[in-house]
Design a protein around this motif. Structure first.
Motif, PDB file in Angstrom:
ATOM      1  N   GLY A  31       6.793   7.448   3.376  1.00  0.00           N
ATOM      2  CA  GLY A  31       6.574   7.865   2.003  1.00  0.00           C
ATOM      3  C   GLY A  31       5.669   9.081   2.000  1.00  0.00           C
ATOM      4  O   GLY A  31       4.927   9.320   2.951  1.00  0.00           O
ATOM      5  N   VAL A  32       5.728   9.878   0.925  1.00  0.00           N
ATOM      6  CA  VAL A  32       4.894  11.077   0.817  1.00  0.00           C
ATOM      7  C   VAL A  32       3.934  10.898  -0.345  1.00  0.00           C
ATOM      8  O   VAL A  32       4.343  10.614  -1.467  1.00  0.00           O
ATOM      9  N   CYS A  33       2.662  11.066  -0.049  1.00  0.00           N
ATOM     10  CA  CYS A  33       1.606  11.002  -1.057  1.00  0.00           C
ATOM     11  C   CYS A  33       1.232  12.432  -1.418  1.00  0.00           C
ATOM     12  O   CYS A  33       0.808  13.197  -0.554  1.00  0.00           O
ATOM     13  N   ASP A  34       1.418  12.808  -2.684  1.00  0.00           N
ATOM     14  CA  ASP A  34       1.082  14.158  -3.123  1.00  0.00           C
ATOM     15  C   ASP A  34      -0.425  14.267  -3.334  1.00  0.00           C
ATOM     16  O   ASP A  34      -1.037  13.442  -4.002  1.00  0.00           O
ATOM     17  N   LEU A  35      -1.013  15.308  -2.767  1.00  0.00           N
ATOM     18  CA  LEU A  35      -2.447  15.551  -2.891  1.00  0.00           C
ATOM     19  C   LEU A  35      -2.718  16.591  -3.964  1.00  0.00           C
ATOM     20  O   LEU A  35      -1.813  17.316  -4.388  1.00  0.00           O
ATOM     21  N   ASP A  36      -3.949  16.699  -4.424  1.00  0.00           N
ATOM     22  CA  ASP A  36      -4.325  17.607  -5.508  1.00  0.00           C
ATOM     23  C   ASP A  36      -4.072  19.071  -5.182  1.00  0.00           C
ATOM     24  O   ASP A  36      -3.780  19.865  -6.070  1.00  0.00           O
ATOM     25  N   ASP A  37      -4.182  19.452  -3.917  1.00  0.00           N
ATOM     26  CA  ASP A  37      -4.007  20.860  -3.546  1.00  0.00           C
ATOM     27  C   ASP A  37      -2.544  21.254  -3.344  1.00  0.00           C
ATOM     28  O   ASP A  37      -2.257  22.337  -2.859  1.00  0.00           O
ATOM     29  N   GLY A  38      -1.622  20.372  -3.721  1.00  0.00           N
ATOM     30  CA  GLY A  38      -0.205  20.669  -3.595  1.00  0.00           C
ATOM     31  C   GLY A  38       0.399  20.275  -2.256  1.00  0.00           C
ATOM     32  O   GLY A  38       1.602  20.386  -2.057  1.00  0.00           O
ATOM     33  N   GLU A  39      -0.433  19.839  -1.341  1.00  0.00           N
ATOM     34  CA  GLU A  39       0.049  19.401  -0.030  1.00  0.00           C
ATOM     35  C   GLU A  39       0.567  17.965  -0.128  1.00  0.00           C
ATOM     36  O   GLU A  39       0.220  17.218  -1.026  1.00  0.00           O
ATOM     37  N   GLY A  40       1.384  17.592   0.843  1.00  0.00           N
ATOM     38  CA  GLY A  40       1.878  16.227   0.916  1.00  0.00           C
ATOM     39  C   GLY A  40       1.394  15.551   2.183  1.00  0.00           C
ATOM     40  O   GLY A  40       1.303  16.176   3.236  1.00  0.00           O
ATOM     41  N   LEU A  41       1.050  14.293   2.082  1.00  0.00           N
ATOM     42  CA  LEU A  41       0.600  13.505   3.220  1.00  0.00           C
ATOM     43  C   LEU A  41       1.674  12.470   3.507  1.00  0.00           C
ATOM     44  O   LEU A  41       2.002  11.655   2.641  1.00  0.00           O
ATOM     45  N   VAL A  42       2.262  12.500   4.696  1.00  0.00           N
ATOM     46  CA  VAL A  42       3.329  11.567   5.049  1.00  0.00           C
ATOM     47  C   VAL A  42       2.702  10.276   5.559  1.00  0.00           C
ATOM     48  O   VAL A  42       1.887  10.268   6.479  1.00  0.00           O
ATOM     49  N   LEU A  43       3.080   9.153   4.926  1.00  0.00           N
ATOM     50  CA  LEU A  43       2.562   7.838   5.267  1.00  0.00           C
ATOM     51  C   LEU A  43       3.671   7.020   5.931  1.00  0.00           C
ATOM     52  O   LEU A  43       4.836   7.142   5.570  1.00  0.00           O
ATOM     53  N   CYS A  44       3.308   6.175   6.881  1.00  0.00           N
ATOM     54  CA  CYS A  44       4.285   5.358   7.595  1.00  0.00           C
ATOM     55  C   CYS A  44       3.840   3.902   7.598  1.00  0.00           C
ATOM     56  O   CYS A  44       2.730   3.579   8.024  1.00  0.00           O
ATOM     57  N   ASP A  45       4.704   3.019   7.120  1.00  0.00           N
ATOM     58  CA  ASP A  45       4.487   1.581   7.148  1.00  0.00           C
ATOM     59  C   ASP A  45       5.159   1.057   8.418  1.00  0.00           C
ATOM     60  O   ASP A  45       6.372   1.069   8.541  1.00  0.00           O
ATOM     61  N   VAL A  46       4.346   0.625   9.387  1.00  0.00           N
ATOM     62  CA  VAL A  46       4.841   0.161  10.682  1.00  0.00           C
ATOM     63  C   VAL A  46       5.036  -1.358  10.615  1.00  0.00           C
ATOM     64  O   VAL A  46       4.223  -2.051  10.016  1.00  0.00           O
ATOM     65  N   PRO A  47       6.115  -1.893  11.211  1.00  0.00           N
ATOM     66  CA  PRO A  47       6.303  -3.353  11.208  1.00  0.00           C
ATOM     67  C   PRO A  47       5.079  -4.084  11.764  1.00  0.00           C
ATOM     68  O   PRO A  47       4.366  -3.569  12.621  1.00  0.00           O
ATOM     69  N   GLY A  48       4.839  -5.306  11.281  1.00  0.00           N
ATOM     70  CA  GLY A  48       3.672  -6.093  11.657  1.00  0.00           C
ATOM     71  C   GLY A  48       3.545  -6.329  13.152  1.00  0.00           C
ATOM     72  O   GLY A  48       4.533  -6.529  13.852  1.00  0.00           O
ATOM     73  N   LEU A  93       0.830  -1.201   0.000  1.00  0.00           N
ATOM     74  CA  LEU A  93       0.000   0.000   0.000  1.00  0.00           C
ATOM     75  C   LEU A  93       0.870   1.258   0.000  1.00  0.00           C
ATOM     76  O   LEU A  93       0.603   2.199  -0.751  1.00  0.00           O
ATOM     77  N   LEU A  94       1.927   1.272   0.812  1.00  0.00           N
ATOM     78  CA  LEU A  94       2.837   2.416   0.846  1.00  0.00           C
ATOM     79  C   LEU A  94       3.501   2.623  -0.512  1.00  0.00           C
ATOM     80  O   LEU A  94       3.589   3.745  -1.009  1.00  0.00           O
ATOM     81  N   ALA A  95       3.947   1.540  -1.141  1.00  0.00           N
ATOM     82  CA  ALA A  95       4.608   1.635  -2.446  1.00  0.00           C
ATOM     83  C   ALA A  95       3.654   2.133  -3.532  1.00  0.00           C
ATOM     84  O   ALA A  95       4.057   2.883  -4.421  1.00  0.00           O
ATOM     85  N   CYS A  96       2.381   1.747  -3.458  1.00  0.00           N
ATOM     86  CA  CYS A  96       1.395   2.180  -4.458  1.00  0.00           C
ATOM     87  C   CYS A  96       0.969   3.628  -4.260  1.00  0.00           C
ATOM     88  O   CYS A  96       0.680   4.328  -5.231  1.00  0.00           O
ATOM     89  N   ALA A  97       0.924   4.084  -3.011  1.00  0.00           N
ATOM     90  CA  ALA A  97       0.419   5.428  -2.716  1.00  0.00           C
ATOM     91  C   ALA A  97       1.505   6.499  -2.739  1.00  0.00           C
ATOM     92  O   ALA A  97       1.193   7.685  -2.710  1.00  0.00           O
ATOM     93  N   SER A  98       2.768   6.095  -2.773  1.00  0.00           N
ATOM     94  CA  SER A  98       3.864   7.071  -2.742  1.00  0.00           C
ATOM     95  C   SER A  98       5.013   6.573  -3.619  1.00  0.00           C
ATOM     96  O   SER A  98       4.914   5.518  -4.242  1.00  0.00           O
ATOM     97  N   ALA A  99       6.086   7.331  -3.642  1.00  0.00           N
ATOM     98  CA  ALA A  99       7.271   6.939  -4.405  1.00  0.00           C
ATOM     99  C   ALA A  99       8.248   6.127  -3.545  1.00  0.00           C
ATOM    100  O   ALA A  99       9.354   5.842  -3.988  1.00  0.00           O
ATOM    101  N   ALA A 100       7.832   5.733  -2.344  1.00  0.00           N
ATOM    102  CA  ALA A 100       8.697   4.952  -1.453  1.00  0.00           C
ATOM    103  C   ALA A 100       8.968   3.580  -2.062  1.00  0.00           C
ATOM    104  O   ALA A 100       8.153   3.038  -2.806  1.00  0.00           O
ATOM    105  N   LYS A 101      10.106   3.016  -1.730  1.00  0.00           N
ATOM    106  CA  LYS A 101      10.509   1.695  -2.228  1.00  0.00           C
ATOM    107  C   LYS A 101      10.780   0.759  -1.053  1.00  0.00           C
ATOM    108  O   LYS A 101      11.914   0.340  -0.826  1.00  0.00           O
TER     109      LYS A 101
END
Length: 79
Positions: free
Chosen positions: A50-67, A26-34
């Motif tokens: 990872g950072v997901c770019d939004l339409d209004d120019g803002e960025g949403l920081v996403l975090c993939d937490v270990p299981g 999900l993180l890889a699909c929603a952002s440029a994170a690898k």
């Protein structure tokens, strides 16, 4: 005496779940994170951001937490 306290956030959204639930995918699909993605548990050892770019120019920081698994505090899995 006065203290000034500032709250700092690491991410806006955190993905939590069991191992192999698709959090890194999900993180890889929603952002440029690898993040490392593999078909075995505990691929994510440390949180990935990872950072997901939004339409209004803002960025949403996403975090993939270990299981998360039951009993991790007592040594189950990577504990």
């Amino acid at each position: 005496r006065w203290l000034s306290v500032e709250l700092r956030l690491v991410a806006d959204v955190g993905f939590l779940g069991k191992p192999n639930a698709g959090k890194s995918t999900l993180l890889a699909c929603a952002s440029a994170a690898k993040p490392k993605i593999a078909n075995y548990p505990f691929t994510t050892i440390v949180p990935n951001l990872g950072v997901c770019d939004l339409d209004d120019g803002e960025g949403l920081v996403l975090c993939d937490v270990p299981g998360l698994i039951e009993g991790a505090a007592s040594g189950t899995g990577l504990g």
